[in-house]
Design a protein around this motif. Structure first.
Motif, PDB file in Angstrom:
ATOM      1  N   LEU A 140     -37.172 -83.136 -22.917  1.00 18.36           N
ATOM      2  CA  LEU A 140     -37.696 -83.791 -21.725  1.00 18.36           C
ATOM      3  C   LEU A 140     -38.479 -85.032 -22.149  1.00 18.36           C
ATOM      4  CD1 LEU A 140     -38.386 -83.929 -18.692  1.00 18.36           C
ATOM      5  CD2 LEU A 140     -40.360 -82.470 -19.188  1.00 18.36           C
ATOM      6  N   PHE A 141     -38.042 -86.196 -21.661  1.00 20.42           N
ATOM      7  CA  PHE A 141     -38.768 -87.437 -21.904  1.00 20.42           C
ATOM      8  C   PHE A 141     -39.569 -87.752 -20.645  1.00 20.42           C
ATOM      9  CE2 PHE A 141     -35.295 -87.397 -24.868  1.00 20.42           C
ATOM     10  CZ  PHE A 141     -35.897 -87.832 -26.039  1.00 20.42           C
ATOM     11  N   TYR A 142     -40.887 -87.671 -20.762  1.00 21.87           N
ATOM     12  CA  TYR A 142     -41.788 -87.671 -19.607  1.00 21.87           C
ATOM     13  C   TYR A 142     -42.593 -88.955 -19.553  1.00 21.87           C
ATOM     14  CZ  TYR A 142     -45.781 -86.113 -16.749  1.00 21.87           C
ATOM     15  OH  TYR A 142     -46.763 -85.999 -15.798  1.00 21.87           O
ATOM     16  N   GLU A 143     -42.696 -89.527 -18.345  1.00 24.66           N
ATOM     17  CA  GLU A 143     -43.508 -90.722 -18.139  1.00 24.66           C
ATOM     18  C   GLU A 143     -44.198 -90.610 -16.786  1.00 24.66           C
ATOM     19  OE1 GLU A 143     -43.021 -95.616 -17.948  1.00 24.66           O
ATOM     20  OE2 GLU A 143     -41.299 -94.332 -18.421  1.00 24.66           O
ATOM     21  N   GLU A 144     -45.427 -91.088 -16.712  1.00 21.21           N
ATOM     22  CA  GLU A 144     -46.183 -91.023 -15.460  1.00 21.21           C
ATOM     23  C   GLU A 144     -46.878 -92.356 -15.232  1.00 21.21           C
ATOM     24  OE1 GLU A 144     -49.557 -88.254 -13.198  1.00 21.21           O
ATOM     25  OE2 GLU A 144     -48.760 -87.668 -15.163  1.00 21.21           O
ATOM     26  N   GLU A 145     -46.862 -92.802 -13.968  1.00 25.35           N
ATOM     27  CA  GLU A 145     -47.564 -94.032 -13.614  1.00 25.35           C
ATOM     28  C   GLU A 145     -48.313 -93.826 -12.304  1.00 25.35           C
ATOM     29  OE1 GLU A 145     -44.364 -96.827 -13.577  1.00 25.35           O
ATOM     30  OE2 GLU A 145     -43.662 -96.252 -11.580  1.00 25.35           O
ATOM     31  N   GLY A 146     -49.372 -94.596 -12.111  1.00 22.28           N
ATOM     32  CA  GLY A 146     -50.211 -94.446 -10.927  1.00 22.28           C
ATOM     33  C   GLY A 146     -51.430 -93.593 -11.221  1.00 22.28           C
ATOM     34  N   LEU A 165     -39.723 -89.380 -14.511  1.00 19.60           N
ATOM     35  CA  LEU A 165     -40.772 -90.342 -14.182  1.00 19.60           C
ATOM     36  C   LEU A 165     -41.506 -89.866 -12.944  1.00 19.60           C
ATOM     37  CD1 LEU A 165     -42.250 -93.094 -14.309  1.00 19.60           C
ATOM     38  CD2 LEU A 165     -40.359 -94.044 -12.947  1.00 19.60           C
ATOM     39  N   LEU A 166     -42.816 -89.702 -13.046  1.00 20.95           N
ATOM     40  CA  LEU A 166     -43.667 -89.445 -11.878  1.00 20.95           C
ATOM     41  C   LEU A 166     -44.293 -90.761 -11.471  1.00 20.95           C
ATOM     42  CD1 LEU A 166     -45.491 -86.107 -12.783  1.00 20.95           C
ATOM     43  CD2 LEU A 166     -43.204 -86.469 -11.833  1.00 20.95           C
ATOM     44  N   THR A 167     -44.135 -91.131 -10.203  1.00 17.20           N
ATOM     45  CA  THR A 167     -44.584 -92.430  -9.759  1.00 17.20           C
ATOM     46  C   THR A 167     -45.235 -92.324  -8.386  1.00 17.20           C
ATOM     47  OG1 THR A 167     -43.884 -94.748  -9.546  1.00 17.20           O
ATOM     48  CG2 THR A 167     -42.345 -93.069  -8.741  1.00 17.20           C
ATOM     49  N   MET A 168     -45.385 -93.453  -7.715  1.00 18.99           N
ATOM     50  CA  MET A 168     -46.051 -93.514  -6.419  1.00 18.99           C
ATOM     51  C   MET A 168     -45.059 -93.953  -5.339  1.00 18.99           C
ATOM     52  SD  MET A 168     -49.091 -92.615  -7.401  1.00 18.99           S
ATOM     53  CE  MET A 168     -50.256 -93.099  -6.125  1.00 18.99           C
ATOM     54  N   ASN A 169     -45.484 -93.893  -4.076  1.00 17.31           N
ATOM     55  CA  ASN A 169     -44.579 -94.201  -2.965  1.00 17.31           C
ATOM     56  C   ASN A 169     -44.010 -95.614  -3.032  1.00 17.31           C
ATOM     57  OD1 ASN A 169     -44.595 -91.715  -1.717  1.00 17.31           O
ATOM     58  ND2 ASN A 169     -46.159 -92.253  -0.204  1.00 17.31           N
ATOM     59  N   ASP A 170     -44.841 -96.589  -3.363  1.00 17.10           N
ATOM     60  CA  ASP A 170     -44.357 -97.975  -3.383  1.00 17.10           C
ATOM     61  C   ASP A 170     -43.242 -98.164  -4.415  1.00 17.10           C
ATOM     62  OD1 ASP A 170     -46.127 -98.662  -1.414  1.00 17.10           O
ATOM     63  OD2 ASP A 170     -47.573 -99.655  -2.736  1.00 17.10           O
ATOM     64  N   GLU A 171     -43.425 -97.546  -5.576  1.00 10.61           N
ATOM     65  CA  GLU A 171     -42.439 -97.710  -6.648  1.00 10.61           C
ATOM     66  C   GLU A 171     -41.132 -96.998  -6.326  1.00 10.61           C
ATOM     67  OE1 GLU A 171     -46.155 -99.115  -8.052  1.00 10.61           O
ATOM     68  OE2 GLU A 171     -45.672 -97.175  -7.129  1.00 10.61           O
ATOM     69  N   ILE A 172     -41.223 -95.780  -5.778  1.00 12.90           N
ATOM     70  CA  ILE A 172     -39.985 -95.052  -5.465  1.00 12.90           C
ATOM     71  C   ILE A 172     -39.301 -95.670  -4.249  1.00 12.90           C
ATOM     72  CG2 ILE A 172     -40.765 -93.224  -3.874  1.00 12.90           C
ATOM     73  CD1 ILE A 172     -39.208 -91.254  -5.731  1.00 12.90           C
ATOM     74  N   HIS A 173     -40.094 -96.269  -3.356  1.00  7.64           N
ATOM     75  CA  HIS A 173     -39.544 -97.012  -2.221  1.00  7.64           C
ATOM     76  C   HIS A 173     -38.666 -98.158  -2.724  1.00  7.64           C
ATOM     77  CE1 HIS A 173     -40.493 -99.294   1.805  1.00  7.64           C
ATOM     78  NE2 HIS A 173     -39.225 -99.410   1.443  1.00  7.64           N
ATOM     79  N   GLU A 174     -39.179 -98.891  -3.686  1.00  7.86           N
ATOM     80  CA  GLU A 174     -38.437-100.008  -4.255  1.00  7.86           C
ATOM     81  C   GLU A 174     -37.136 -99.532  -4.914  1.00  7.86           C
ATOM     82  OE1 GLU A 174     -39.090-103.637  -7.505  1.00  7.86           O
ATOM     83  OE2 GLU A 174     -40.775-102.373  -6.893  1.00  7.86           O
ATOM     84  N   MET A 175     -37.204 -98.438  -5.674  1.00  7.79           N
ATOM     85  CA  MET A 175     -35.999 -97.889  -6.305  1.00  7.79           C
ATOM     86  C   MET A 175     -35.002 -97.420  -5.265  1.00  7.79           C
ATOM     87  SD  MET A 175     -37.522 -95.606  -9.422  1.00  7.79           S
ATOM     88  CE  MET A 175     -38.842 -96.201 -10.461  1.00  7.79           C
TER      89      MET A 175
END
Length: 205
Positions: A53-59, A93-103
């Motif tokens: 598992l390659f894990y990354e988190e932002e926000g 990748l764990l992210t925030m609403n704005d970032e996943i909205h863009e994706m």
């Protein structure tokens, strides 16, 4: 051992009518552990498979538990349940609403935030059937031999909001989204009614 080559060894043994192989101290016959002890003490070879598992988190927002450890546990359990015979690689990748909205807008042309996005690396003839990847070398990491399953992106804000909406814990919602995405990465979908029923049944189990 320690790579997807473990399963390939079993395939070669079967083709050459070899009944037994030894892998990581385990004596194995036809997918059954006859002797030895695995890290998980699992009754079958599938249960001893480990996944990367390659894990990354932002926000700045943090979920109230060890997200990486739980993701690893759910991914391992889901892949074992659907009998994936390979060690695999999954990127999370764990992210925030704005970032996943863009994706979601860029990759799916849907202009809103969502809870989870799944990006499979593989094409399946039948959902959950990994057998035909054996002959496709570009499906595996050339250094580790792990099957390249794909990417998962989750909105932490959605995890919290949906847990409150559905009346269960944040931890349960997060685990559900991981399991849901692993099924997508394994070829399952819910576009058609029959597919939706099969996928929902697997998720509940």
């Amino acid at each position: 051992s320690g790579t997807g080559k473990s399963y390939r060894a079993q395939m070669v043994a079967s083709e050459r009518n070899i009944n037994y192989i030894i892998d990581d101290g385990l004596l194995i016959k036809e997918n059954e552990v006859i002797a030895g002890e695995s890290a998980k003490k699992a009754p079958t070879k599938v249960g001893t498979v480990k996944h990367a598992l390659f894990y990354e988190e932002e926000g700045a927002l943090k979920l109230p538990f060890d997200c990486q450890a739980l993701a690893r546990e759910v991914i391992n359990g889901a892949l074992e349940y659907i009998h994936c015979p390979y060690e695999v690689q999954v990127n999370l990748l764990l992210t925030m609403n704005d970032e996943i909205h863009e994706m979601n807008r860029d990759f799916r042309n849907i202009d809103r935030a969502t809870d989870v996005l799944s990006f499979p690396m593989l094409e399946y003839e039948t959902p959950g059937d990994f057998s035909h990847f054996e002959s496709e070398e570009d499906c595996f990491d050339p250094e580790t031999g792990e099957l390249l399953l794909g990417d998962i992106v989750i909105s932490k804000e959605k995890v919290i909001a949906q847990a409150e909406e559905y009346g269960h814990s944040v931890k349960r919602e997060y685990a559900f989204l991981i399991a849901h995405s692993v099924l997508h990465l394994s070829g399952y979908d819910h576009m058609e009614e029959e597919e939706r029923i099969e996928m929902e049944t697997l998720q509940r189990e």
